[in-house]
Structures are given as structure tokens and as C-alpha cells.
Design an enzyme around this catalytic site. Structure first.
Site, PDB file in Angstrom:
ATOM      1  N   HIS A   1      33.437  43.464  38.089  1.00  0.00           N
ATOM      2  CA  HIS A   1      32.270  42.758  37.554  1.00  0.00           C
ATOM      3  C   HIS A   1      32.009  43.130  36.100  1.00  0.00           C
ATOM      4  CE1 HIS A   1      30.726  42.540  41.986  1.00  0.00           C
ATOM      5  NE2 HIS A   1      31.805  41.830  41.774  1.00  0.00           N
TER       6      HIS A   1
ATOM      7  N   HIS B   1      31.644  33.229  42.543  1.00  0.00           N
ATOM      8  CA  HIS B   1      31.871  34.674  42.459  1.00  0.00           C
ATOM      9  C   HIS B   1      33.353  35.009  42.539  1.00  0.00           C
ATOM     10  CE1 HIS B   1      30.906  38.902  42.490  1.00  0.00           C
ATOM     11  NE2 HIS B   1      31.874  39.024  43.374  1.00  0.00           N
TER      12      HIS B   1
ATOM     13  N   ASP C   1      35.382  37.220  39.823  1.00  0.00           N
ATOM     14  CA  ASP C   1      36.323  38.306  40.120  1.00  0.00           C
ATOM     15  C   ASP C   1      37.674  38.067  39.453  1.00  0.00           C
ATOM     16  OD1 ASP C   1      34.592  39.829  41.665  1.00  0.00           O
ATOM     17  OD2 ASP C   1      35.352  39.094  43.581  1.00  0.00           O
TER      18      ASP C   1
ATOM     19  N   HIS D   1      41.497  40.352  45.082  1.00  0.00           N
ATOM     20  CA  HIS D   1      41.869  41.266  44.007  1.00  0.00           C
ATOM     21  C   HIS D   1      43.354  41.624  44.048  1.00  0.00           C
ATOM     22  CE1 HIS D   1      37.639  41.686  43.196  1.00  0.00           C
ATOM     23  NE2 HIS D   1      37.404  42.160  44.396  1.00  0.00           N
TER      24      HIS D   1
END
Length: 306
Positions: free
Chosen positions: A78, A235, A239, A262
């Protein structure tokens, strides 16, 4: 020209997974330094952790960086997204422990802090990584892909059984400050069943209904509901901006993630850098630089949040 933050700015909160107090300070850095994290609780010669794809130790729940001495910092995505989205190329993020504070679960507070201090332009041209050919990685049904584009384009598809999320798809060009306006306020999200599972395993100890969007079937349990109808996919795009920032320079290319996370985005960077003919590094002229993330960002463009 390359940039840094004009003056330091600090953030205090708790770590999402540890639940322990955490303080992070963004400090200016010289041209050519890049972005790095520095553990203030460790010996200085072991404390610096460059924010690079090659320093990622893959974790299923966040982005975790580790240097050759074993020093780690987690949940960096973030604050990395905020730095990239505000057009910061050089900075030291000093952190007093192993986890970045989660704050409200988005990048909004980091963005506000950075823009409140201002962006300092340095006397060195910025380099960018331009994607020249398609690179793709897959894990089961999930995949992530980079294809050529003249700016950073982020496209994402998600599919969840919970009706509160369901299937969502969005595409945004990150030029002209769109990260700040469109993505920065979108919070991390999870299913209540996953929260219960993580807590039983000693994780998400700092998670609350105020720093994450928690859903249970068709219900949004977090007070105030959603900030956007499609906050979840926004969101995931946030990321991706942060994780792609670990390339070490701005990317000119089209990122498309399908059920990606991720680890898969890190796989994609690993694959990209393993294929030197798939990209080139170029010094940005005025026209190219105008297409980089963060250019044209203004304080007044930061959306208000509840």
C-alpha cells in the site's frame, strides 16, 4: 526528472498481521537511490532493504521484502502504491519493526502525507522500463500478463463466491494522476470465514472492520459499507501498482491480472527480467515522462473518505 519527497512524513498505526504498533517515516533520497526500506530497530549495516522484485520472499497474504542479512519488512504494497501513484522515484521508508502500519487498509493516508509535503524534482532524468513483447505467468486458473503500451495500464478481473463482491472487472490508465483519484482510497478486503481462519492461526491480529472491508455472503460487515461499488477490484489494482513498483523504475506497459495476487505479480516480474529481449530501459523525454504515474497529481484531487 527524478523525484523525491520534499520533507519527511510519518505514519503510526498497527501491523495488520502482527497487531503490534508500527511507525513508518518516508524520508527524501538522492537521485538514483530508488525506494528502500530501513529498519530503525536493527544494526545500520543490516537494516536497508531495497524495494526490488528480487528481494521478495513470497507470502500468500502480503508483499514481504527480505535483504541478504535476513532483515524483513512486510505489507509494503500500500505504501509502495502511494509512492508510485504520486510519482516518487527515490525515498527511504524508515520503519521501527517488521511490518508497515495498515492504517485504513488503503493508500489514502500515505498519499495525503506525501502530497502534503510536496514532490521535489531532482536534476537527473528518470528512466522507465518499456515492455516490448508479451510476458505471461499462470498458477492454476489465475494468470498475470504484461503487454506493450505507451503508459502504465492496469486491468484486473476478480471472481468471488460472496455476492457482496461477485465478479468485477476494471481497466484504468495510470497517467494524469488517476491512481490518486480512482484507486488510492480503496481498502483491502476479505471474507469473514477467512478472517476467522487467519485469527485461529495467529494472523490478521491487527485487522478490524475499520481497516478492511469484511464481507459475509451478500453482507458488507464494515461500518459505512463500500466506498465504491467495485472497491474490491479497485483494491486489487492498487496492490498491482505497488507490486509492479518493485521493478525499480516506472513501467510502460499493460498489466492484466485475472484472479492474480501478490505472488503472481512477483512471478511476472521475475519472468520479465529473465527475458532481456522482452523489455528495454529508456531515458524519458518530456513526452514519455508525461505518461508516467503521478504526473499532474494535485492535493485537491484526493477523494474524501469517511
Amino acid at each position: 526528472m527524478q523525484t523525491t519527497i520534499k520533507t519527511p512524513v510519518s505514519f503510526e498505526g498497527v501491523g495488520l498481521h502482527s497487531g503490534k504498533p508500527a511507525r513508518a517515516t518516508i524520508l527524501p533520497a538522492a537521485a538514483g537511490h530508488g525506494i528502500a526500506f530501513r529498519r530503525s530497530d536493527m544494526a545500520p549495516d543490516h537494516a536497508m532493504i531495497p524495494a526490488l522484485w528480487s528481494n521478495v520472499r513470497q507470502s500468500p497474504l502480503c508483499t514481504l521484502l527480505e535483504n541478504r542479512y535476513g532483515a524483513t519488512v512486510s505489507t509494503v504494497e500500500h505504501i509502495m502504491a502511494a509512492l508510485i501513484g504520486c510519482g516518487i522515484h527515490n525515498a527511504i521508508v524508515e520503519i521501527d519493526g517488521p511490518e508497515i502500519p495498515i492504517l485504513d487498509g488503503s493508500s489514502a493516508a500515505f498519499v495525503r502525507g506525501i502530497l502534503s509535503r510536496g514532490v521535489q524534482h531532482l536534476g537527473t532524468p528518470v528512466s522507465a522500463l518499456r515492455v516490448l513483447e508479451t510476458v505471461e505467468v499462470r498458477r492454476g486458473q489465475a494468470w498475470a500478463r504484461l503487454t506493450p503500451h505507451d503508459s502504465l495500464m492496469i486491468e484486473f478481473d476478480i471472481e468471488f463466491e460472496d455476492a457482496a463482491i461477485g465478479s468485477q472487472k476494471k481497466t484504468l490508465n495510470m497517467s494524469n494522476g488517476s491512481f490518486v483519484r480512482e484507486l488510492s482510497t480503496s481498502r483491502t478486503f476479505c471474507r469473514k470465514a477467512d478472517v476467522d481462519m487467519m485469527r485461529s492461526n495467529g494472523l490478521a491480529l491487527g485487522g478490524t472492520l475499520e481497516n478492511a472491508v469484511v464481507v459475509d455472503g451478500a453482507r458488507v460487515l464494515s461500518p459505512g459499507g463500500l466506498r465504491h461499488d467495485d472497491e474490491a477490484v479497485r483494491h486489487k489494482m492498487l496492490d498491482a501498482v505497488g507490486d509492479l513498483g518493485l521493478a525499480g523504475m516506472p513501467i510502460l506497459g499493460h498489466y492484466h491480472g485475472f484472479r492474480a495476487g501478490h505472488a503472481l505479480t512477483n512471478d511476472l516480474l521475475c519472468e520479465l527480467f529473465s527475458r532481456p529481449r522482452s523489455f528495454e530501459t529508456l531515458l524519458c523525454d518530456e513526452t514519455t515522462a508525461a505518461r508516467l504515474p503521478g504526473v499532474g497529481v494535485h492535493w485537491g484531487e484526493i477523494p474524501a473518505v469517511a
